[in-house]
Motif scaffolding. Structure first.
Motif, PDB file in Angstrom:
ATOM      1  N   TYR A 291       8.042 -13.717   4.075  1.00 10.43           N
ATOM      2  CA  TYR A 291       7.109 -12.791   4.648  1.00 10.43           C
ATOM      3  C   TYR A 291       6.891 -12.856   5.979  1.00 10.43           C
ATOM      4  O   TYR A 291       7.577 -13.763   6.663  1.00 10.43           O
ATOM      5  N   CYS A 293       5.062  -9.481   8.252  1.00 17.34           N
ATOM      6  CA  CYS A 293       4.020  -8.732   8.791  1.00 17.34           C
ATOM      7  C   CYS A 293       2.568  -8.685   7.887  1.00 17.34           C
ATOM      8  O   CYS A 293       1.757  -8.524   8.305  1.00 17.34           O
ATOM      9  N   GLN A 294       2.910  -8.715   6.868  1.00 19.56           N
ATOM     10  CA  GLN A 294       1.578  -8.463   5.514  1.00 19.56           C
ATOM     11  C   GLN A 294       1.066  -7.226   5.725  1.00 19.56           C
ATOM     12  O   GLN A 294      -0.134  -6.990   5.174  1.00 19.56           O
ATOM     13  N   ALA A 296       2.962  -3.951   5.392  1.00 19.32           N
ATOM     14  CA  ALA A 296       3.939  -3.035   4.535  1.00 19.32           C
ATOM     15  C   ALA A 296       4.816  -2.430   5.680  1.00 19.32           C
ATOM     16  O   ALA A 296       5.402  -1.489   5.584  1.00 19.32           O
ATOM     17  N   ALA A 297       4.831  -3.460   6.815  1.00 20.84           N
ATOM     18  CA  ALA A 297       5.818  -2.720   7.897  1.00 20.84           C
ATOM     19  C   ALA A 297       7.040  -3.242   7.865  1.00 20.84           C
ATOM     20  O   ALA A 297       8.050  -2.652   8.604  1.00 20.84           O
ATOM     21  N   CYS A 299       9.345  -5.334   5.470  1.00 18.65           N
ATOM     22  CA  CYS A 299      10.069  -5.268   4.304  1.00 18.65           C
ATOM     23  C   CYS A 299      10.631  -6.878   3.818  1.00 18.65           C
ATOM     24  O   CYS A 299      11.314  -7.088   3.197  1.00 18.65           O
ATOM     25  N   THR A 300      10.095  -7.807   4.628  1.00 24.39           N
ATOM     26  CA  THR A 300      10.759  -8.972   4.644  1.00 24.39           C
ATOM     27  C   THR A 300      10.039  -9.809   3.003  1.00 24.39           C
ATOM     28  O   THR A 300      11.288 -10.448   2.518  1.00 24.39           O
ATOM     29  N   LEU A 329       7.177  -4.275  -2.479  1.00 28.61           N
ATOM     30  CA  LEU A 329       6.528  -5.014  -1.305  1.00 28.61           C
ATOM     31  C   LEU A 329       5.557  -6.170  -1.974  1.00 28.61           C
ATOM     32  O   LEU A 329       4.442  -5.519  -2.268  1.00 28.61           O
ATOM     33  N   CYS A 331       3.713  -8.154  -0.605  1.00 34.53           N
ATOM     34  CA  CYS A 331       2.606  -8.331   0.271  1.00 34.53           C
ATOM     35  C   CYS A 331       1.478  -7.347  -0.021  1.00 34.53           C
ATOM     36  O   CYS A 331       0.118  -7.205   0.512  1.00 34.53           O
TER      37      CYS A 331
HETATM   38  S1  FES Z   1       5.423  -9.068   4.815  1.00 32.70           S
HETATM   39 FE1  FES Z   1       6.223  -7.207   5.904  1.00 32.70          FE
HETATM   40  S2  FES Z   1       6.103  -5.709   4.393  1.00 32.70           S
HETATM   41 FE2  FES Z   1       5.362  -7.407   3.469  1.00 32.70          FE
END
Ligand code: FES
Length: 346
Positions: A291, A293-294, A296-297, A299-300, A329, A331
């Motif tokens: 993960y 960004c957490q 939704a930006a 995609c990890t 996603l 997250c």
């Molecule tokens: S951690 Fe970046 S979109 Fe889920």
């Protein structure tokens, strides 16, 4: 999977930002190949506190050996402060392979106009795109509209000026809030309307936007006003979007669920608490899922939903094709049924 990679160079760009380069060993070159506009995820260990962050690559895969990111120090930013002030050449850091859908597919025979709209550190993927198009598409032209506070906060200022001098196909408009400049102010609706006006009716124009939420929202609203087709507008969010998109909404009531997870070739059963995301449950139960960004930006945290149903608070970073293929996603995802099976390796 995270790999330990050595820092090969650090260059100060502004008092608040640095460019950090990594040399990828030969055996990992294929894994770390990338397209212009993609990002990498770092796992930093700051005084025992571990944190993942996504940073866009500003290097071009067609003209540079090293992978380079630009990092702007943010107020109270744990990782950005560490990367700006403590990281040294020769240090190793955990990095995951490049990812992301904010990409440009450069083709030798394309003749198009690329319009890049960026604010602050949003320049990083745009710089990668600009250098790549200049290298690979001799018949295309690129216009960069770049907003900053003042001349001292312009990241990659020298490199951008070099590109302007070297390539007649590249032009740049700096918009600054302070100082004696031609375009003084912010990238608000009025400024963007006037700067984008020459390009909105060009059917061969592609628009790439990356920056703070207000810049992104203003640019999109100007392009939408001029009825620019959605397929020609590409966006990369560094922060949560201002408005919730159509597919998202308030998470419905969720109850505790036991779900199956496949990660790095291993299978796990985990419990997701009411209101908790699948990613948070995985972290809490020490699975070490990917993960950054957490919000939704980036995609990890993407994984494939092999069975069951989930609710996603937002799907911003996923393409329509990925949704169609069953990617979620984690997250943003809450399990809604008892048969949820999430496959990070899928
Ligand atoms: S951690 Fe970046 S979109 Fe889920």
């Amino acid at each position: 999977m995270f790999r330990s990679i050595t820092v090969s160079a650090i260059k100060r760009l502004t008092p608040q930002s640095v460019a950090i380069s990594f040399t990828i060993p030969d055996e990992l070159r294929e894994e770390f190949s990338y397209l212009p506009g993609q990002y990498i995820t770092l796992k930093a260990d700051v005084n025992g506190q571990k944190a993942n962050r996504a940073y866009s690559l500003c290097s071009s895969p067609y003209s540079e050996e090293a992978l380079t990111i630009g990092v702007k120090q943010t107020d109270n930013g744990l990782v950005s402060t560490y990367l700006n002030n403590e990281l040294s050449v020769g240090d190793s850091i955990e990095i995951m392979k490049p990812m992301g859908n904010f990409i440009v597919n450069a083709q030798q025979d394309y003749a198009r106009r690329i319009v890049l709209i960026g604010g602050g550190s949003g320049i990083t993927p745009l710089l990668s795109i600009a250098k790549s198009i200049l290298k690979k598409e001799p018949q295309s032209t690129i216009t960069l509209i770049y907003g900053n506070r003042d001349v001292h906060s312009i990241m990659f200022h020298e490199e951008l000026n070099e590109l302007v001098k070297r390539y007649p196909a590249f032009s740049m408009t700096n918009v600054l809030e302070e100082g004696e400049v031609q375009y003084k102010g912010r990238l608000d609706n009025a400024m963007l309307s006037s700067l984008l006006e020459p390009f909105v009716s060009d059917e061969h124009a592609e628009f790439y936007i990356c920056g703070p939420s207000p810049v992104m929202a203003n640019a999109e609203s100007v392009l939408e006003h001029h009825k620019v087709a959605k397929e020609r507008i590409h966006r990369e969010f560094f922060t949560a979007p201002l408005s919730v998109d159509e597919e998202s909404g308030i998470a419905p009531e969720t109850s505790e669920k036991n779900i199956s997870v496949k990660l790095y070739g291993r299978s796990f059963e985990i419990t997701v608490n009411p209101g908790e995301t699948i990613l948070d449950a995985g972290i809490r139960q020490q699975l070490d899922p990917p993960y950054a960004c957490q919000i939704a930006a980036c995609c990890t945290c993407r994984a494939k939903l092999q069975s069951g149903k989930v609710h996603m608070d937002s799907r911003e970073a996923l393409t329509d094709d990925e949704i169609e293929e069953g990617y979620i996603l984690t997250c943003q995802a809450h399990p809604m049924t008892d048969d949820v099976f999430v496959d990070y390796d899928g």
